[in-house]
Scaffold this active site. Sequence first.
Site, PDB file in Angstrom:
ATOM      1  N   SER A  13       0.813  -1.212   0.000  1.00 24.42           N
ATOM      2  CA  SER A  13       0.000   0.000   0.000  1.00 24.42           C
ATOM      3  C   SER A  13       0.850   1.266   0.000  1.00 24.42           C
ATOM      4  CB  SER A  13      -0.912   0.001   1.237  1.00 24.42           C
ATOM      5  OG  SER A  13      -1.446   1.282   1.477  1.00 24.42           O
ATOM      6  N   GLY A 182      -7.024   5.639   6.232  1.00 27.40           N
ATOM      7  CA  GLY A 182      -6.547   6.410   5.101  1.00 27.40           C
ATOM      8  C   GLY A 182      -5.508   7.451   5.452  1.00 27.40           C
ATOM      9  N   ASP A 184      -5.281  10.233   4.246  1.00 26.52           N
ATOM     10  CA  ASP A 184      -5.879  11.559   4.212  1.00 26.52           C
ATOM     11  C   ASP A 184      -6.674  11.874   5.477  1.00 26.52           C
ATOM     12  OD1 ASP A 184      -7.761   9.632   3.646  1.00 26.52           O
ATOM     13  OD2 ASP A 184      -8.766  10.767   2.068  1.00 26.52           O
TER      14      ASP A 184
END
Length: 199
Positions: A13, A182, A184
Amino acid sequence: MSKTIDFYYDFISPASYFALVRLKEICTRTGTTINYKPMLLGGVFKAQGNTAPVTVPAKWEWIKIDFARTAEYYGIPYTLNPHFIFSTVNAMRGALWAISENRIEEYNQAMYQAAWAEGKDLSSADVLIDTLNKAGFDADTVMQAITRPEIKQALITSTQEAAARGVFGAPTMFVGDEIYFGQDRLDWVERALTDQINA
């Protein structure tokens, strides 16, 4: 009381790579220790009925642009790995070994650098050996360790435990019992850690 954050990740990832770079800075500011939780993202996807973004062409095209944008904005060395999707089973087993040896920080750095700054294929034993040696590890020791049944089972168990806790993708972070998903969402992570300081 010392603060910790649980960080669930897989070297497959790039979002986890970006998150970890920034999370280290946040942890320095807030006096927080990262509790690393290696897992196999594919196993988590299967357990949760989730699918990789690459399986949705329109989403994958957007994500590739967003990854490049994120790396540029934060000044993080990055290249879209030409070998993606590659197997990280051995690399993630190695992460569990590195935790047992108190060398997980440098191990993570070496693997993420190889995969997402240099575009190397971590599924290749030769690449893994070269990466380990260049990072100052005894590659023979690590490669032998990841064949041990207890290390193999530990990765299976850690993946199952991640799914049982509600993890459905990477990176996933827990501050206490609160889940954040995430790269973000790190502003929310920092806010939660700061609230702990002020509590």
